[in-house]
Scaffold this motif. Sequence first.
Motif, short mmCIF file in Angstrom:
data_model
loop_
_atom_site.label_atom_id
_atom_site.label_comp_id
_atom_site.label_asym_id
_atom_site.label_seq_id
_atom_site.Cartn_x
_atom_site.Cartn_y
_atom_site.Cartn_z
N SER A 1 0.83 -1.20 0.00
CA SER A 1 0.00 0.00 0.00
C SER A 1 0.87 1.25 0.00
O SER A 1 2.00 1.26 0.50
N ASN A 2 0.34 2.34 -0.57
CA ASN A 2 1.04 3.63 -0.60
C ASN A 2 0.77 4.40 0.68
O ASN A 2 -0.27 4.24 1.32
N PHE A 3 1.69 5.29 1.04
CA PHE A 3 1.43 6.22 2.12
C PHE A 3 2.20 7.51 1.85
O PHE A 3 3.13 7.56 1.05
N GLY A 4 1.81 8.56 2.51
CA GLY A 4 2.49 9.85 2.40
C GLY A 4 2.43 10.57 3.73
O GLY A 4 1.38 10.65 4.35
N THR A 5 3.58 11.10 4.18
CA THR A 5 3.63 11.85 5.42
C THR A 5 4.35 13.17 5.18
O THR A 5 5.16 13.29 4.27
N VAL B 1 6.45 16.44 1.46
CA VAL B 1 5.72 15.18 1.59
C VAL B 1 6.67 14.02 1.31
O VAL B 1 7.33 13.98 0.26
N VAL B 2 6.76 13.10 2.26
CA VAL B 2 7.57 11.90 2.09
C VAL B 2 6.64 10.75 1.70
O VAL B 2 5.69 10.44 2.43
N ARG B 3 6.90 10.18 0.54
CA ARG B 3 6.06 9.08 0.06
C ARG B 3 6.79 7.75 0.22
O ARG B 3 8.02 7.70 0.24
N GLY B 4 6.00 6.72 0.27
CA GLY B 4 6.59 5.40 0.38
C GLY B 4 5.54 4.32 0.28
O GLY B 4 4.40 4.57 -0.13
N VAL B 5 5.94 3.12 0.64
CA VAL B 5 5.03 1.97 0.60
C VAL B 5 5.13 1.21 1.93
O VAL B 5 6.15 1.28 2.63
N ARG B 6 4.04 0.52 2.26
CA ARG B 6 4.01 -0.36 3.43
C ARG B 6 3.63 -1.76 2.97
O ARG B 6 2.82 -1.93 2.06
N ASN C 1 10.52 4.22 2.54
CA ASN C 1 10.38 5.56 1.98
C ASN C 1 11.04 5.66 0.61
O ASN C 1 12.07 5.04 0.36
N GLU C 2 10.43 6.48 -0.26
CA GLU C 2 10.99 6.70 -1.59
C GLU C 2 12.38 7.32 -1.47
O GLU C 2 12.58 8.30 -0.75
#
Length: 232
Positions: A37-41, A48-53, A73-74
Motif C-alpha cells: 500500500s502507498n502512504f504519504g507523510t 511530503v515523504v512518500r513510500g510503501v508499506r 520511503n521513496e
Amino acid sequence: TPIAAAKVQWGYRHEVRTDARGRFVLENIGPGEAGVSNFGTTGPDGQVVRGVRFDVTVSAEGFAPHAQEVSLNEGAEPPELRFAMRDRGGTISGTATDLDQHQPLTGETVVAVPEITDSMYRNWLSPLMNGAGMVGMEMLRSYCARHNRAVVTAETDDQGRFTLRNVPEGHYTLCFIRRAQSLALRENVEVREGETTEGMDLEVRRRPGDLLTGRLLGADAQPLASTSVGVQ
C-alpha cells in the motif's frame, strides 16, 4: 545462529528463502503489487515523504513464526530487517466435524486468530468473533503483522483432524474462514511454550439455517414487490 531455508513472505504472493547465513533480499517492491500500500507523510520542512508499506512474515521448521509491518520511503536506504526466532511455541490439535451428517470435515483451513489487546483491532475483528464477519485471510494477516503477530493455519486431514504447530504462546480463537466468513468459533484457547493443547474440536453446520417466511406490506397494507429483506 543463522537459520537457512526459512520462508520469508511479503505482500500477498511473494516468497523467498534464506541462504546458509540466514540472509534474504526482497526485490522489486512497489505500488501496484498485491499487499503493498502507498502512504504519504509530511516532514518537518513541509515536504511530503512518500513510500510503501507491506507485511513480512518469517517461518521456519521448529520455530514460531514472526510477522512485522515494514515501511519503505521513496529514495531512502532500504531498512535492515532482523528476525530473532527464539521460541518454538506450542501446539493445538483437534478435529472438525459436520454436525448434521456426523462426518469429518476434510480439506478445511483451521485458523488460530491471536488475541491482541488493541481496541481498534478488537472492533475490526468483532464481527468475526461473532461468527458473522466478512474478514479475508490476507486482511487478517496484515492486521496482525502491525502488532508483530503471525496467523497460524492448518488443513484438516481425511479424518477431520488438524494440528497447528509452532503457535506462539498466548490466547487464541479457533475458527474456519470460508469465503471470508467465520465458522465454528472456539474462544480463549491457551497455548503454552512447548506444550500441546488437545481436544480443541470444532463442529460446523453446513446446511442453510431454518427457513423464515412472511409477507411484506406497505403503509397502505398493499404487498411490496421486488424488495430486499435481511435478517440480523
